[in-house]
Design a protein around this motif. Structure first.
Motif, PDB file in Angstrom:
ATOM      1  N   ILE A  75       0.674  -1.152   0.009  1.00  0.00           N
ATOM      2  CA  ILE A  75       0.034   0.021  -0.208  1.00  0.00           C
ATOM      3  C   ILE A  75       1.087   1.156  -0.044  1.00  0.00           C
ATOM      4  O   ILE A  75       0.161   1.885   0.081  1.00  0.00           O
ATOM      5  N   SER A  76       2.111   1.100   0.885  1.00  0.00           N
ATOM      6  CA  SER A  76       2.935   2.421   0.751  1.00  0.00           C
ATOM      7  C   SER A  76       4.117   2.498   0.263  1.00  0.00           C
ATOM      8  O   SER A  76       4.986   3.732   0.250  1.00  0.00           O
ATOM      9  N   GLY A  77       4.465   1.385  -0.566  1.00  0.00           N
ATOM     10  CA  GLY A  77       5.935   1.505  -0.897  1.00  0.00           C
ATOM     11  C   GLY A  77       5.796   2.340  -2.122  1.00  0.00           C
ATOM     12  O   GLY A  77       4.595   2.321  -2.992  1.00  0.00           O
ATOM     13  N   ARG A  78       7.061   2.501  -2.826  1.00  0.00           N
ATOM     14  CA  ARG A  78       7.285   3.379  -3.492  1.00  0.00           C
ATOM     15  C   ARG A  78       8.113   3.405  -4.163  1.00  0.00           C
ATOM     16  O   ARG A  78       9.739   3.460  -3.195  1.00  0.00           O
ATOM     17  N   LEU A  79       9.045   3.803  -5.757  1.00  0.00           N
ATOM     18  CA  LEU A  79      10.189   3.743  -6.272  1.00  0.00           C
ATOM     19  C   LEU A  79      10.578   4.882  -6.085  1.00  0.00           C
ATOM     20  O   LEU A  79       9.729   6.016  -6.816  1.00  0.00           O
ATOM     21  N   LEU A 113      13.918   2.223  -2.214  1.00  0.00           N
ATOM     22  CA  LEU A 113      12.835   1.802  -1.894  1.00  0.00           C
ATOM     23  C   LEU A 113      12.158   2.419  -0.640  1.00  0.00           C
ATOM     24  O   LEU A 113      12.721   2.100  -0.003  1.00  0.00           O
ATOM     25  N   THR A 114      11.083   3.376  -0.852  1.00  0.00           N
ATOM     26  CA  THR A 114      10.444   4.306   0.697  1.00  0.00           C
ATOM     27  C   THR A 114       9.053   4.014   1.470  1.00  0.00           C
ATOM     28  O   THR A 114       8.307   3.336   0.308  1.00  0.00           O
ATOM     29  N   GLU A 115       9.076   3.326   2.173  1.00  0.00           N
ATOM     30  CA  GLU A 115       7.986   2.885   2.493  1.00  0.00           C
ATOM     31  C   GLU A 115       7.192   3.694   3.372  1.00  0.00           C
ATOM     32  O   GLU A 115       7.531   4.891   4.962  1.00  0.00           O
ATOM     33  N   ALA A 116       6.123   4.948   3.496  1.00  0.00           N
ATOM     34  CA  ALA A 116       5.490   6.174   4.205  1.00  0.00           C
ATOM     35  C   ALA A 116       5.131   5.211   5.840  1.00  0.00           C
ATOM     36  O   ALA A 116       5.022   5.747   6.753  1.00  0.00           O
TER      37      ALA A 116
END
Length: 307
Positions: A75-79, A113-116
């Motif tokens: 749901i919150s992972g973004r590249l 890769l980050t996760e908010a």
């Protein structure tokens, strides 16, 4: 959660940047991210990138020696992509971005890769061979490649609410909460209609709406992004008809958009366009949701019901 249009964009823009490059180093910052131990992650380092592909909502990097790095952003992972490795004025590396889960350094740039969210749900697998990759495939059909007959077979294979069926990765690849709302609004069908009771015309409407919504949004996102790496990936966009637009006017009839919330899941719909003006809020609804909707996003993604 990034779905088919968003993941397609990630794949296309990544391919432009990393195919033909070398993956020099992989660093995992979140202990929950890496889900495999064999082969070891270090085996991916020093390998050339042969291709990038989509597997449902997963992003697959094909490396030399039949290795595949597989990301599921949940749901919150973004590249994020940088052409060069960022360094501060002193020459030291800049502090890592908030929510950093992984860093992949290529000969052409750096992918992070980050996760908010504080709940780390994204995953990274390293597998060997097409057979290893196939083990991560829930088995659903590609909705944009399916014929009407193939789509119908998948849709009515099990008796579920149509919302649940569209988002079940064992039935359809790449469709999640956001675009299923848009598809059902386009098809003028209740999200709680049972697939076992759909008429031939209704199945055709869902099929045509699925193709139209996914193709239109993929084209729209390509136009909005251009040659840039996609940084504004979100499930909530102002151009959407109903998803994330609770109480806002339906673009077709002007009625306020309604929503159903159950456990971690939510669906948005227009009562006038989709349910004959009836609000989906009664005891039978609660019973139906308990039987047909998963409690968690993990269950939703794996196509499992808790009934």
């Amino acid at each position: 959660m990034p779905e088919l249009p968003d993941v397609t964009l990630y794949v296309e823009q990544l391919a432009r940047r990393v195919v033909g490059a070398t993956l020099e180093r992989v660093r995992v910052a979140s202990p929950n991210l890496l889900r495999t131990a064999r082969p070891p992650l270090g085996d991916a380092e020093g390998r050339g990138v042969l291709g990038v592909r989509r597997l449902g909502k997963r992003i697959v990097l094909e490396l030399e020696d039949e290795l595949f790095l597989v990301f599921h952003l949940m749901i919150s992972g973004r590249l994020h992509w940088k052409e060069e490795r960022p360094r501060a004025a002193s020459g030291r590396p800049k502090p890592p971005p908030r929510g950093l889960s992984a860093v992949l350094e290529f000969s052409t740039g750096t992918l992070t890769l980050t996760e908010a969210s504080t709940r780390k749900r994204a995953s990274l697998h390293l597998v060997r061979g097409e057979s290893g990759l196939a083990e991560l495939d829930p088995g659903g059909i590609e909705p944009l490649a399916a014929t009407l007959a193939g789509f119908r077979e998948a849709l009515v294979r099990e008796s579920h609410t149509i919302k649940r069926a569209l988002t079940d990765p064992r039935l359809f690849k790449g469709i999640g909460n956001a675009y299923s709302d848009e598809i059902l609004h386009r098809a003028r069908l209740s999200p709680l209609a049972l697939t076992s009771k759909l008429s031939g015309d209704e199945v055709k409407r869902v099929y045509e709406a699925t193709r139209a919504v996914l193709e239109e949004w993929t084209a729209r996102l390509r136009e909005q992004t251009g040659d840039e790496f996609p940084e504004g990936v979100t499930a909530f966009r102002p151009e959407m008809a109903v998803h994330g637009r609770y109480k806002k006017p339906c673009p077709v009839c002007g009625s306020p958009v309604q929503r159903i919330v159950y456990a971690e899941n939510e669906t948005n719909y227009c009562a006038r366009c989709q349910t004959g003006g009836r609000l989906l809020a009664d005891r039978s609804l609660s019973r139906l949701l308990h039987q047909d909707w998963p409690r968690t996003l993990e269950e939703w993604e794996e196509g499992r019901s808790h009934s």
